[in-house]
Write a protein that holds these residues in place. Structure first.
Motif, PDB file in Angstrom:
ATOM      1  N   PHE A 171     -13.583  -7.499  33.954  1.00 14.35           N
ATOM      2  CA  PHE A 171     -14.491  -7.633  35.089  1.00 14.35           C
ATOM      3  C   PHE A 171     -13.741  -7.501  36.411  1.00 14.35           C
ATOM      4  O   PHE A 171     -14.157  -6.755  37.308  1.00 14.35           O
ATOM      5  N   LEU A 172     -12.617  -8.202  36.542  1.00 11.77           N
ATOM      6  CA  LEU A 172     -11.866  -8.199  37.800  1.00 11.77           C
ATOM      7  C   LEU A 172     -11.261  -6.817  38.085  1.00 11.77           C
ATOM      8  O   LEU A 172     -11.338  -6.313  39.214  1.00 11.77           O
ATOM      9  N   ILE A 173     -10.672  -6.189  37.067  1.00  9.25           N
ATOM     10  CA  ILE A 173     -10.063  -4.870  37.258  1.00  9.25           C
ATOM     11  C   ILE A 173     -11.128  -3.828  37.589  1.00  9.25           C
ATOM     12  O   ILE A 173     -10.957  -3.005  38.509  1.00  9.25           O
ATOM     13  N   SER A 174     -12.236  -3.855  36.857  1.00  7.14           N
ATOM     14  CA  SER A 174     -13.312  -2.891  37.108  1.00  7.14           C
ATOM     15  C   SER A 174     -13.893  -3.081  38.502  1.00  7.14           C
ATOM     16  O   SER A 174     -14.183  -2.106  39.205  1.00  7.14           O
ATOM     17  N   PHE A 175     -14.062  -4.333  38.896  1.00  9.52           N
ATOM     18  CA  PHE A 175     -14.575  -4.619  40.238  1.00  9.52           C
ATOM     19  C   PHE A 175     -13.649  -4.048  41.303  1.00  9.52           C
ATOM     20  O   PHE A 175     -14.103  -3.406  42.259  1.00  9.52           O
ATOM     21  N   ALA A 176     -12.337  -4.248  41.131  1.00  7.26           N
ATOM     22  CA  ALA A 176     -11.372  -3.741  42.116  1.00  7.26           C
ATOM     23  C   ALA A 176     -11.373  -2.210  42.157  1.00  7.26           C
ATOM     24  O   ALA A 176     -11.365  -1.605  43.235  1.00  7.26           O
ATOM     25  N   VAL A 177     -11.397  -1.567  40.989  1.00  7.65           N
ATOM     26  CA  VAL A 177     -11.360  -0.100  40.934  1.00  7.65           C
ATOM     27  C   VAL A 177     -12.608   0.505  41.571  1.00  7.65           C
ATOM     28  O   VAL A 177     -12.525   1.432  42.390  1.00  7.65           O
ATOM     29  N   ILE A 178     -13.778  -0.019  41.210  1.00  5.21           N
ATOM     30  CA  ILE A 178     -15.023   0.550  41.740  1.00  5.21           C
ATOM     31  C   ILE A 178     -15.138   0.288  43.234  1.00  5.21           C
ATOM     32  O   ILE A 178     -15.566   1.163  44.005  1.00  5.21           O
ATOM     33  N   CYS A 179     -14.745  -0.903  43.698  1.00  7.05           N
ATOM     34  CA  CYS A 179     -14.778  -1.183  45.137  1.00  7.05           C
ATOM     35  C   CYS A 179     -13.854  -0.243  45.898  1.00  7.05           C
ATOM     36  O   CYS A 179     -14.225   0.294  46.947  1.00  7.05           O
ATOM     37  N   PHE A 180     -12.650  -0.035  45.387  1.00  9.09           N
ATOM     38  CA  PHE A 180     -11.713   0.886  46.040  1.00  9.09           C
ATOM     39  C   PHE A 180     -12.294   2.289  46.102  1.00  9.09           C
ATOM     40  O   PHE A 180     -12.205   2.964  47.147  1.00  9.09           O
ATOM     41  N   LEU A 181     -12.898   2.739  45.004  1.00 10.67           N
ATOM     42  CA  LEU A 181     -13.447   4.094  44.965  1.00 10.67           C
ATOM     43  C   LEU A 181     -14.579   4.257  45.970  1.00 10.67           C
ATOM     44  O   LEU A 181     -14.656   5.267  46.679  1.00 10.67           O
ATOM     45  N   TYR A 182     -15.464   3.256  46.057  1.00  9.58           N
ATOM     46  CA  TYR A 182     -16.580   3.352  46.996  1.00  9.58           C
ATOM     47  C   TYR A 182     -16.105   3.279  48.449  1.00  9.58           C
ATOM     48  O   TYR A 182     -16.591   4.027  49.309  1.00  9.58           O
ATOM     49  N   ILE A 183     -15.182   2.381  48.741  1.00 14.92           N
ATOM     50  CA  ILE A 183     -14.679   2.277  50.110  1.00 14.92           C
ATOM     51  C   ILE A 183     -13.984   3.573  50.521  1.00 14.92           C
ATOM     52  O   ILE A 183     -14.208   4.100  51.620  1.00 14.92           O
ATOM     53  N   TYR A 184     -13.141   4.096  49.643  1.00 15.82           N
ATOM     54  CA  TYR A 184     -12.445   5.361  49.915  1.00 15.82           C
ATOM     55  C   TYR A 184     -13.445   6.501  50.099  1.00 15.82           C
ATOM     56  O   TYR A 184     -13.306   7.335  51.013  1.00 15.82           O
ATOM     57  N   MET A 185     -14.478   6.526  49.276  1.00 13.26           N
ATOM     58  CA  MET A 185     -15.482   7.575  49.351  1.00 13.26           C
ATOM     59  C   MET A 185     -16.247   7.517  50.662  1.00 13.26           C
ATOM     60  O   MET A 185     -16.454   8.543  51.321  1.00 13.26           O
ATOM     61  N   PHE A 186     -16.656   6.339  51.099  1.00 10.40           N
ATOM     62  CA  PHE A 186     -17.425   6.228  52.335  1.00 10.40           C
ATOM     63  C   PHE A 186     -16.552   6.515  53.565  1.00 10.40           C
ATOM     64  O   PHE A 186     -17.038   7.090  54.546  1.00 10.40           O
ATOM     65  N   MET A 187     -15.288   6.140  53.518  1.00  8.95           N
ATOM     66  CA  MET A 187     -14.402   6.450  54.641  1.00  8.95           C
ATOM     67  C   MET A 187     -14.202   7.960  54.778  1.00  8.95           C
ATOM     68  O   MET A 187     -14.306   8.521  55.879  1.00  8.95           O
ATOM     69  N   LEU A 188     -13.949   8.649  53.669  1.00 14.97           N
ATOM     70  CA  LEU A 188     -13.801  10.099  53.725  1.00 14.97           C
ATOM     71  C   LEU A 188     -15.108  10.780  54.107  1.00 14.97           C
ATOM     72  O   LEU A 188     -15.111  11.767  54.852  1.00 14.97           O
ATOM     73  N   ALA A 189     -16.213  10.256  53.593  1.00 14.56           N
ATOM     74  CA  ALA A 189     -17.510  10.853  53.903  1.00 14.56           C
ATOM     75  C   ALA A 189     -17.817  10.770  55.395  1.00 14.56           C
ATOM     76  O   ALA A 189     -18.341  11.724  55.988  1.00 14.56           O
ATOM     77  N   ARG A 190     -17.487   9.660  56.016  1.00 10.50           N
ATOM     78  CA  ARG A 190     -17.732   9.521  57.450  1.00 10.50           C
ATOM     79  C   ARG A 190     -16.903  10.523  58.246  1.00 10.50           C
ATOM     80  O   ARG A 190     -17.415  11.178  59.167  1.00 10.50           O
ATOM     81  N   ASN A 191     -15.641  10.700  57.870  1.00 15.27           N
ATOM     82  CA  ASN A 191     -14.786  11.663  58.577  1.00 15.27           C
ATOM     83  C   ASN A 191     -15.266  13.099  58.376  1.00 15.27           C
ATOM     84  O   ASN A 191     -15.296  13.892  59.320  1.00 15.27           O
ATOM     85  N   HIS A 192     -15.654  13.447  57.161  1.00 14.07           N
ATOM     86  CA  HIS A 192     -16.134  14.796  56.892  1.00 14.07           C
ATOM     87  C   HIS A 192     -17.433  15.080  57.629  1.00 14.07           C
ATOM     88  O   HIS A 192     -17.639  16.186  58.137  1.00 14.07           O
ATOM     89  N   ALA A 193     -18.344  14.081  57.658  1.00  7.79           N
ATOM     90  CA  ALA A 193     -19.615  14.276  58.350  1.00  7.79           C
ATOM     91  C   ALA A 193     -19.395  14.510  59.844  1.00  7.79           C
ATOM     92  O   ALA A 193     -20.067  15.341  60.467  1.00  7.79           O
ATOM     93  N   ARG A 194     -18.447  13.798  60.433  1.00  9.71           N
ATOM     94  CA  ARG A 194     -18.140  14.000  61.851  1.00  9.71           C
ATOM     95  C   ARG A 194     -17.578  15.394  62.103  1.00  9.71           C
ATOM     96  O   ARG A 194     -17.924  16.055  63.092  1.00  9.71           O
ATOM     97  N   LYS A 195     -16.725  15.871  61.208  1.00 12.30           N
ATOM     98  CA  LYS A 195     -16.164  17.216  61.365  1.00 12.30           C
ATOM     99  C   LYS A 195     -17.236  18.287  61.250  1.00 12.30           C
ATOM    100  O   LYS A 195     -17.252  19.259  62.000  1.00 12.30           O
ATOM    101  N   ILE A 196     -18.145  18.116  60.289  1.00 11.29           N
ATOM    102  CA  ILE A 196     -19.232  19.092  60.117  1.00 11.29           C
ATOM    103  C   ILE A 196     -20.121  19.111  61.340  1.00 11.29           C
ATOM    104  O   ILE A 196     -20.506  20.171  61.845  1.00 11.29           O
ATOM    105  N   ALA A 197     -20.470  17.929  61.846  1.00  8.44           N
ATOM    106  CA  ALA A 197     -21.353  17.856  63.019  1.00  8.44           C
ATOM    107  C   ALA A 197     -20.681  18.394  64.272  1.00  8.44           C
ATOM    108  O   ALA A 197     -21.351  18.869  65.188  1.00  8.44           O
ATOM    109  N   ALA A 198     -19.335  18.327  64.341  1.00 13.15           N
ATOM    110  CA  ALA A 198     -18.626  18.753  65.545  1.00 13.15           C
ATOM    111  C   ALA A 198     -18.395  20.261  65.611  1.00 13.15           C
ATOM    112  O   ALA A 198     -18.094  20.791  66.679  1.00 13.15           O
ATOM    113  N   VAL A 199     -18.533  20.976  64.491  1.00 12.24           N
ATOM    114  CA  VAL A 199     -18.249  22.423  64.485  1.00 12.24           C
ATOM    115  C   VAL A 199     -19.255  23.164  65.345  1.00 12.24           C
ATOM    116  O   VAL A 199     -18.935  23.738  66.372  1.00 12.24           O
ATOM    117  N   ASN A 200     -20.483  23.195  64.936  1.00 10.46           N
ATOM    118  CA  ASN A 200     -21.585  23.763  65.735  1.00 10.46           C
ATOM    119  C   ASN A 200     -22.897  23.363  65.092  1.00 10.46           C
ATOM    120  O   ASN A 200     -22.917  22.634  64.104  1.00 10.46           O
TER     121      ASN A 200
END
Length: 295
Positions: A171-200
């Motif tokens: 439970f503890l290991i799975s919780f840590a892995v999934i939380c890390f994956l989601y946090i990493y995913m949302f951080m990258l998604a925010r940066n990518h969305a800003r880059k896409i919106a800034a192009v044109n």
């Protein structure tokens, strides 16, 4: 599942059996409805919904198991079932093992969904080449086979404390892995969305932004589902940790006296998930209406 032996001055909290029975029946109906909806609607035949259907299947097992347990308890209360008989002990072991199987299956399903959402967001152009239905079917086969083997293993060695420790660590290991994956995913998604919106503001970029918006909504839905899973299961696992670390401490016994409340939260998880599906997915809501209204 009887793991609480209250030795302190804290009175043991008792939850009426009809509450468990009602939650079990309604959650069983809801999760079966989700499974049938995914099978019924071809628009839902995608990897994410297949994994979500698998999650609903494990919730169905948990709901069916608790409902059967409540029925057996009713028979025991009216004197039709011997509480301390060998057959009752074996049935209790099977019920506990199926609940453990439901937990392991839920964790693996959440992990599979997290990987699917990660690929859909950051490898969008290759998503359908990577997440094929064949790979999805193979992954589901591995998940269900692993859970079946773990359930048999639990029946055989459920009383061994090492199994309980492994259960908590999973439970503890799975919780840590999934939380890390989601946090990493949302951080990258925010940066990518800003880059896409800034192009044109070209049409292609608008299509990409719509795709990102849809993918992020799916990721957010699964984040809410995982949050509900943690809230409902964490008190039970804290109970197991306390049983291992301080089995006789009076303060620990006060927490253990709330064991039936922890079971109520655990059972309610299967009731909450379908409500989140329906609230977050317009396609599922549409399918539910068609099925329930027979239109």
């Amino acid at each position: 599942m009887n793991t609480s032996t209250n030795k302190s001055d804290c009175p043991e909290l008792s939850v009426p059996l009809p509450i468990f029975f009602t939650i079990g029946v309604f959650s069983l109906m809801e999760n079966l409805l989700v499974v049938v909806a995914v099978i019924y609607n071809r628009n839902l035949h995608s990897p994410m919904y297949c994994f979500m259907c698998s999650l609903a299947g494990f919730n169905t097992i948990a709901s069916l198991t608790k409902t059967c347990e409540n029925v057996l308890l009713v028979f025991a209360h009216v004197g039709q079932l011997e509480k301390q008989g060998s057959s009752e002990t074996k049935i209790d072991d099977v019920i506990d093992s199926l609940i453990c199987m439901s937990f392991v299956g839920s964790i693996l399903s959440f992990l599979a969904i997290a990987v699917d959402r990660y690929i859909s967001i950051f490898h969008a152009l290759r998503y359908h080449n990577i997440m094929t239905m064949r790979l999805t079917g193979t992954s589901l086969g591995i998940i269900w086979t692993t859970c079946g083997v773990s359930a048999i293993f639990m029946v055989r060695f459920f009383d061994v404390k090492f199994i309980m420790i492994c259960f908590v660590c999973l439970f503890l290991i799975s919780f840590a892995v999934i939380c890390f994956l989601y946090i990493y995913m949302f951080m990258l998604a925010r940066n990518h969305a800003r880059k896409i919106a800034a192009v044109n503001s070209g049409g292609g970029d608008k299509c990409r932004l719509r795709w990102w918006g849809s993918s992020m909504r799916g990721a957010l839905t699964l984040t809410i589902l995982f949050g509900a899973f943690v809230v409902c299961w964490a008190p039970f696992f804290l109970h197991l940790i306390i049983m291992t670390v301080c089995p006789t401490d009076p303060y620990c016994e006060c927490y253990r006296s709330l064991f039936q409340l922890h079971l109520l939260l655990l059972t309610s998880h299967a009731l909450i998930d379908p409500a989140i599906y329906a609230f977050r997915s317009a396609e599922l809501r549409h399918t539910f209406r068609k099925m329930l209204l027979c239109s």
